[in-house]
Design an enzyme around this catalytic site. Structure first.
Site, PDB file in Angstrom:
ATOM      1  N   TRP A   1      33.583  -9.476 -14.480  1.00 21.47           N
ATOM      2  CA  TRP A   1      32.501  -9.971 -15.321  1.00 21.47           C
ATOM      3  C   TRP A   1      33.077 -11.222 -15.989  1.00 21.47           C
ATOM      4  O   TRP A   1      33.977 -11.120 -16.818  1.00 21.47           O
ATOM      5  CB  TRP A   1      32.128  -8.917 -16.349  1.00 21.47           C
TER       6      TRP A   1
ATOM      7  N   ASN B   1      41.635  -6.428 -16.552  1.00 23.68           N
ATOM      8  CA  ASN B   1      40.444  -6.245 -17.383  1.00 23.68           C
ATOM      9  C   ASN B   1      40.849  -6.618 -18.804  1.00 23.68           C
ATOM     10  O   ASN B   1      41.889  -6.162 -19.277  1.00 23.68           O
ATOM     11  CB  ASN B   1      40.002  -4.770 -17.308  1.00 23.68           C
ATOM     12  N   GLY B   2      40.065  -7.470 -19.473  1.00 23.78           N
ATOM     13  CA  GLY B   2      40.415  -7.868 -20.841  1.00 23.78           C
ATOM     14  C   GLY B   2      40.537  -9.386 -20.933  1.00 23.78           C
ATOM     15  O   GLY B   2      40.056 -10.111 -20.058  1.00 23.78           O
TER      16      GLY B   2
ATOM     17  N   HIS C   1       7.100 -12.476 -45.838  1.00 24.69           N
ATOM     18  CA  HIS C   1       8.195 -13.323 -46.319  1.00 24.69           C
ATOM     19  C   HIS C   1       8.678 -14.303 -45.252  1.00 24.69           C
ATOM     20  O   HIS C   1       9.784 -14.824 -45.361  1.00 24.69           O
ATOM     21  CB  HIS C   1       9.348 -12.441 -46.813  1.00 24.69           C
TER      22      HIS C   1
ATOM     23  N   GLU D   1      15.679  -7.133 -23.444  1.00 27.10           N
ATOM     24  CA  GLU D   1      16.766  -7.018 -22.463  1.00 27.10           C
ATOM     25  C   GLU D   1      16.258  -6.713 -21.059  1.00 27.10           C
ATOM     26  O   GLU D   1      16.850  -7.133 -20.074  1.00 27.10           O
ATOM     27  CB  GLU D   1      17.827  -6.001 -22.904  1.00 27.10           C
TER      28      GLU D   1
ATOM     29  N   LYS E   1      26.962  -2.622 -18.665  1.00 27.63           N
ATOM     30  CA  LYS E   1      26.754  -1.276 -19.212  1.00 27.63           C
ATOM     31  C   LYS E   1      27.860  -0.906 -20.199  1.00 27.63           C
ATOM     32  O   LYS E   1      27.618  -0.258 -21.202  1.00 27.63           O
ATOM     33  CB  LYS E   1      26.708  -0.260 -18.063  1.00 27.63           C
TER      34      LYS E   1
ATOM     35  N   GLU F   1      14.624  -1.156 -31.958  1.00 32.56           N
ATOM     36  CA  GLU F   1      14.995  -0.641 -30.637  1.00 32.56           C
ATOM     37  C   GLU F   1      13.924  -1.017 -29.590  1.00 32.56           C
ATOM     38  O   GLU F   1      14.262  -1.414 -28.474  1.00 32.56           O
ATOM     39  CB  GLU F   1      15.187   0.884 -30.718  1.00 32.56           C
TER      40      GLU F   1
ATOM     41  N   LYS G   1      14.775  -3.308 -26.352  1.00 33.09           N
ATOM     42  CA  LYS G   1      14.514  -2.819 -25.002  1.00 33.09           C
ATOM     43  C   LYS G   1      13.643  -3.815 -24.246  1.00 33.09           C
ATOM     44  O   LYS G   1      13.906  -4.122 -23.094  1.00 33.09           O
ATOM     45  CB  LYS G   1      13.807  -1.467 -25.113  1.00 33.09           C
TER      46      LYS G   1
ATOM     47  N   ARG H   1      29.184  -0.987 -14.905  1.00 28.69           N
ATOM     48  CA  ARG H   1      29.687  -1.747 -16.045  1.00 28.69           C
ATOM     49  C   ARG H   1      29.113  -3.156 -16.078  1.00 28.69           C
ATOM     50  O   ARG H   1      29.226  -3.844 -17.095  1.00 28.69           O
ATOM     51  CB  ARG H   1      31.222  -1.821 -15.972  1.00 28.69           C
TER      52      ARG H   1
ATOM     53  N   CYS I   1      34.616  -6.065 -16.583  1.00 26.56           N
ATOM     54  CA  CYS I   1      35.553  -5.886 -15.469  1.00 26.56           C
ATOM     55  C   CYS I   1      35.947  -4.422 -15.298  1.00 26.56           C
ATOM     56  O   CYS I   1      35.941  -3.648 -16.256  1.00 26.56           O
ATOM     57  CB  CYS I   1      36.823  -6.677 -15.729  1.00 26.56           C
TER      58      CYS I   1
HETATM   59  C1  F6R Z   1      20.841  -1.619 -24.969  1.00 28.08           C
HETATM   60  C2  F6R Z   1      22.202  -1.175 -24.759  1.00 28.08           C
HETATM   61  C3  F6R Z   1      23.296  -1.761 -25.578  1.00 28.08           C
HETATM   62  C4  F6R Z   1      24.325  -0.687 -25.941  1.00 28.08           C
HETATM   63  C5  F6R Z   1      25.549  -1.332 -26.626  1.00 28.08           C
HETATM   64  C6  F6R Z   1      26.562  -0.299 -27.065  1.00 28.08           C
HETATM   65  O1  F6R Z   1      19.944  -0.939 -24.153  1.00 28.08           O
HETATM   66  O2  F6R Z   1      22.454  -0.348 -23.906  1.00 28.08           O
HETATM   67  O3  F6R Z   1      22.806  -2.388 -26.719  1.00 28.08           O
HETATM   68  O4  F6R Z   1      23.720   0.262 -26.774  1.00 28.08           O
HETATM   69  O5  F6R Z   1      26.151  -2.226 -25.731  1.00 28.08           O
HETATM   70  O6  F6R Z   1      27.029   0.438 -25.994  1.00 28.08           O
HETATM   71  P1  F6R Z   1      27.701   1.856 -26.204  1.00 28.08           P
HETATM   72  O7  F6R Z   1      26.670   2.791 -26.679  1.00 28.08           O
HETATM   73  O8  F6R Z   1      28.238   2.223 -24.836  1.00 28.08           O
HETATM   74  O9  F6R Z   1      28.800   1.662 -27.212  1.00 28.08           O
END
Ligand code: F6R
Length: 605
Positions: free
Chosen positions: A74, A98-99, A501, A485, A600, A478, A482, A27, A2
């Site tokens: 959200w 928000n929250g 294992h 997601e 985000k 990672e 990637k 966001r 949010c």
């Molecule tokens: C993956 C991604 C998330 C963020 C995570 C932490 O591509 O972007 O896994 O890395 O939500 O976010 P920050 O770095 O903003 O604390």
């Protein structure tokens, strides 16, 4: 997650509210809304979906008023629909939130017993109902303070009142909230970024603070209801523009920006004349550090894991890397001589912030590695190390990951030097090698065409695996994160040595397996693990260095990356993995910049 906007002005505010909501889109959200007050009436407009839809509604039926609040939601309590979208208004008051209000069910039951009714499934509506009751007897500020006393949980609030067309009240507990100042106009926003197009003068509310914004004045109160003054910060200008340019998405633009972002970051930290790494104000003398604890979520956690390998390799320190959502609830033993490092692109991630808060309460020494320097995590840590990557808009983190690793590597090297864990000559040599990173990344990006062909071959697969050893293990994690997601293709990251294992059972004919095997001390062992995969039908994509000279006709694809100092491997080997996930997602026609279900800035637990 949010996001909140509030504007009080001497002119109509709805267009600027819409523009600011667009800035909060990064966001992640599923509905949007706004409320203004004009002619003694609350005008509420909201809808599921994008801010553009809300804008169209406003175009057809404009909302007048010189004061208003806006929101992108959200969903947490209740599905994303028009009724559950914010603001939540009664006849006399309108609220954006928000929250999460943790005691909303209890409060709702009590209010229902006394005959109150609810329109939505949200936790926020209890605030509207409580305020509506209290406003029958109290003036707005007192009604807000009394309502806050009954709420449990975290929130940032923006509130407007039908009878008062000249002020907005904001409140913060847990979730971030900023105030912006301009001529005959003041603002409330979830972050400074949303306000940046209107002002660069910002104050931040602390936990428990309440503010009253009118067009010419802002008053702040702490949780004891005492009037307080707030420092006004001047925001730095963003040099990089927040537009896609000629790229198809922000993500691919951000991937290709990496030679530049790493160059900027190196410039910020390496003194060209003295060939020296500059780190000022570390909260603890590196010679006295007992242990380093690195904390983050998602991609940021992966950069913590890479840094653990570096710090162990370069120093004599004990090092731990921890996931913030786990760290915050464990019975962690704090030590005043430990250095706690918080890594976060946004600097607003709720779990990372809570872990930082826990450390602060224990008087632990904290340091943050962030992209957004005005963020909550940056402001509350003892020392801030910015990654200087410029705004990252694509939900999937790319250039921020490289930036985080770069700052953590510089820090590892510097700590090692101060502690005399590394020979001076070697230290200087490593600084020299570091400066090659931007060029080596640019070279690695040239593999794109080849990677696109690989993506075409594998995008219909049902699953995939990513394997690596040493610092290539977090890079495997990672790469898998990637891919899943962005393309919704199942992907597992594993230490290559762990395959036998259990996970080896997953290998079947044609399963894509990405093997990350730089020419390091693990090289031979990783290749043996690769052969075990090939023997069971796995379709291998081998990432290695040009000088490795691996020849095996059973390797389906091979990408040779430039030879470089081995500590730099994680920077280079990340590039093809970012490109692979991007191209697989393109073939699957996924929304590159806004993958489903993701946000985000993750400002709830
Ligand atoms: C993956 C991604 C998330 C963020 C995570 C932490 O591509 O972007 O896994 O890395 O939500 O976010 P920050 O770095 O903003 O604390």
């Amino acid at each position: 997650m949010c996001g909140i906007i509030g504007i009080v002005s001497n002119k109509s505010v709805s267009t600027n509210i819409i523009n600011s909501l667009k800035k909060l889109e990064y966001r992640g959200y599923d509905s949007a809304g706004l409320a203004t007050i004009s002619d003694g009436k609350i005008n509420e407009k909201k809808c599921p979906g994008r801010v553009e839809k809300l804008e169209k509604i406003l175009f057809q039926t404009p909302s007048r008023g010189n004061l208003g609040i806006g929101h992108v939601r959200w969903a947490t309590h209740g599905v994303p629909n028009e009724v559950n979208a914010h603001p939540h208004s009664s006849e006399i008051v309108s609220v954006v939130h928000n929250g999460i209000i943790e005691n909303s069910d209890e409060l709702k039951k009590e209010l229902e017993k006394s005959g109150k009714t609810f329109k939505s499934q949200t936790d926020t509506e209890v605030i509207t109902v409580l305020l509506t009751e209290k406003l029958k007897k109290l003036e707005p500020l007192k009604a807000v303070f009394e309502t806050l006393e009954t709420l449990k949980g975290s929130f940032a609030l923006g509130i407007i009142f039908k009878e008062f067309e000249d002020f907005i009240i904001g409140a913060r507990r847990g979730s971030p909230l900023a105030v912006g100042y301009s001529n005959s106009e003041n603002y409330l926003g979830s972050d400074s970024y949303a306000l940046k197009s209107m002002t660069n003068k910002i104050s931040y509310l602390d936990d428990g603070d309440v503010c009253v914004l009118s067009k010419d004045d802002v008053k702040f109160y702490n949780s004891n209801k005492d009037k307080i003054n707030k420092e006004i910060f001047t925001l730095s200008e963003d040099k990089s523009s927040v537009s896609k340019g000629n790229y198809k998405s922000f993500m691919i633009k951000e991937i290709f920006e990496q030679p530049n972002t790493t160059k900027t970051c190196l410039k910020e930290y390496i003194d060209k004349i003295r060939e020296e790494i500059n780190f000022y104000n570390l909260p603890v003398d590196p010679k006295k550090i007992n242990k380093v604890v690195l904390i983050g979520c998602g991609t940021a956690y992966h950069s913590c894991l890479v840094a653990k390998y570096w710090l162990e390799e370069l120093t004599t320190l004990n090092v731990e890397a921890d996931i913030a959502s786990e760290f915050r609830y464990r019975k962690v033993k704090f030590d005043i001589n430990n250095l706690y490092i918080f890594v976060s692109q946004s600097g607003e991630t709720a779990d990372t912030y809570a872990a930082l808060d826990l450390c602060k309460k224990e008087n632990a020494k904290t340091c943050s590695v962030v992209n957004v320097v005005e963020s909550s995590i940056a402001r509350h840590s003892d020392c801030v190390l910015p990654i200087h990557a410029g705004p990252e808009i694509g939900v999937a983190s790319t250039k921020a990951f490289l930036g985080q690793m770069l700052v953590l590597y510089l820090l590892s090297l510097k700590i090692s030097e101060i502690r005399n864990d590394i020979e001076h000559k070697e230290y200087k040599k490593k600084i020299g090698e570091l400066k090659k990173i931007p060029k080596l990344i640019a070279e690695s990006l040239k593999e794109e065409e080849k990677i696109q062909l690989i993506a075409k071959d594998i995008y219909k697969s049902k699953g995939s695996m990513f394997l690596g050893r040493g610092s290539s293990f977090p890079i495997a994690l990672e790469g898998a994160l990637k891919l899943k997601e962005l393309s919704y293709l199942h992907a597992e990251g594993y230490p290559a040595g762990e395959m036998k294992h259990g996970p080896l059972a997953l290998i079947e004919d044609g399963l894509p397996v990405v093997v990350i095997a730089p020419k390091d001390k693990y090289f031979e062992k990783t290749l043996s693990n690769m052969q075990e995969v090939i023997a069971r039908g796995g379709k291998v994509l081998l990432l290695t260095n040009s000088s490795s000279k691996v020849i095996s006709e059973n390797i389906r694809f091979q990408i040779n990356l430039p030879d470089a100092d081995l500590t730099l491997t994680p920077f280079l080997f990340t590039i093809p993995l970012q490109l692979l996930s991007y191209h697989v997602a393109m073939f699957k026609k996924c929304d590159i910049d806004k993958p489903r279900n993701l946000a985000k800035s993750v400002t709830v637990e």
